[in-house]
Enzyme design. Structure first.
Site, PDB file in Angstrom:
ATOM      1  N   HIS A 117       0.880  -1.212  -0.044  1.00 17.46           N
ATOM      2  CA  HIS A 117       0.150   0.241   0.120  1.00 17.46           C
ATOM      3  C   HIS A 117       0.879   1.112   0.040  1.00 17.46           C
ATOM      4  CE1 HIS A 117      -4.191  -1.655   0.831  1.00 17.46           C
ATOM      5  NE2 HIS A 117      -3.343  -2.761   0.953  1.00 17.46           N
ATOM      6  N   CYS A 166      -8.045  -1.054   3.733  1.00 17.61           N
ATOM      7  CA  CYS A 166      -8.753  -2.112   4.711  1.00 17.61           C
ATOM      8  C   CYS A 166      -9.597  -1.634   5.699  1.00 17.61           C
ATOM      9  CB  CYS A 166      -7.681  -3.016   5.451  1.00 17.61           C
ATOM     10  SG  CYS A 166      -8.274  -4.028   6.647  1.00 17.61           S
TER      11      CYS A 166
END
Length: 306
Positions: free
Chosen positions: A209, A240
């Site tokens: 990420h 998430c």
């Protein structure tokens, strides 16, 4: 022909699970088709979780079935437990991705289990799959391997322990996931080396990420350590829902540009990949689209590796 690097597109799963609103099934099918037409060899198209938890993934069984109609595409899906794995198998998925948090806090928030309990669940999935007629590859992903927005620092020894346990549980592949985007290149190099020393070639993939702006730098560090499979999300969508502060995945367009420019063949047509953003924007106009290459345009100096 350059050395091959596999880029798995995870936008239809990891990206859309965090989107503001739901992409219509038909729009999702068209978008996946456009990404596949650009040459993406593998796409994670859905997640077999209860719709009440992630309603954006409620149509995953239909999406898998439709994606299977695309010739040559490897169709992947996330399954957090045995029930999800059975549903993904029934839908026809070629590969299952099972998340296993390294940090205790994220594991309880994301899966309502301890890491040890989730490792045992992976073992149950592998045992069930061994009794089935069709072969399905299983990748177990070590979530929060580089840090956690709930627990903070994640000791490398813990990530090595989890990765080793997953390999011993029978997972075909292990991925290291920087779920919250806290990693730095030195950390990536060190952990990739340590995990590979523990489990060898079962370590295949980095899932990165870009929260701190180091996503591509971390991908380069992994590449230099011999990693040849990466997850990425078109337009940098993702995050998430159970990891506060986690932002999007590394941008597929930018990753492909970097890899191809360095001489690594992805098989992905960068122009067609960027064009697929139009379908995403049409279906989800309020969703911000990231990426430096789409913003600047493909430079005249660019030469694909293949």
């Amino acid at each position: 022909m350059g050395e091959r690097v596999i880029v798995c597109e995870v936008g239809p799963r990891d990206g859309l699970q965090m989107a503001n609103g739901r992409m219509a099934t038909e729009a999702k099918v068209r978008w996946i088709g456009a990404i596949a037409a650009a040459g993406a060899p593998e796409i994670e198209v859905g997640s077999f979780v209860p719709p009440r938890l992630i309603p954006q993934m409620a149509d995953s069984a239909e999406i898998v079935a439709r994606a299977l109609e695309i010739p040559g595409l490897a169709v992947a899906a996330l399954a957090p437990n045995l029930r999800g794995a059975q549903a993904a198998y029934a839908a026809g998925a070629h590969r299952l991705s099972i998340p296993v948090s390294v940090s205790e806090g994220h594991s309880r928030a994301n899966l309502n289990r301890t890491p040890a309990e989730q490792i045992a669940e992976v073992g149950r999935v592998m045992e069930w799959l061994r009794g089935q007629k069709r072969r399905v590859r299983v990748q177990a992903a070590c979530s929060t391997a580089f840090g956690c927005s709930i627990d903070g620092v994640v000791p490398p020894a813990k990530a090595i322990e989890i990765a080793t346990a997953l390999a011993e549980a029978g997972a075909d592949e292990v991925a290291l996931a920087d779920t919250v985007g806290y990693a730095n290149p030195a950390q990536v190099r060190a952990l990739v080396r340590a995990v590979r020393a523990a489990i060898g070639a079962k370590l295949t993939t980095l899932h990165l990420h870009d929260t701190m702006g180091l996503g591509l730098a971390n991908a380069l560090a992994g590449l230099e350590e011999g990693v040849r499979r990466f997850d990425a999300s078109l337009a940098g969508l993702g995050g998430c829902p159970y990891a506060p502060g986690a932002s999007g995945n590394i941008v597929t367009e930018d990753l492909v540009f970097m890899l191809e420019s360095m001489g690594f063949a992805t098989g992905i047509d960068l122009g067609k990949l960027i064009a697929a953003r139009a379908m995403l924007h049409e279906a989800m106009p309020a969703e911000p689209l990231h990426g430096q290459v789409p913003k600047a345009g493909i430079p005249k100096t660019f030469r694909a590796a293949a």
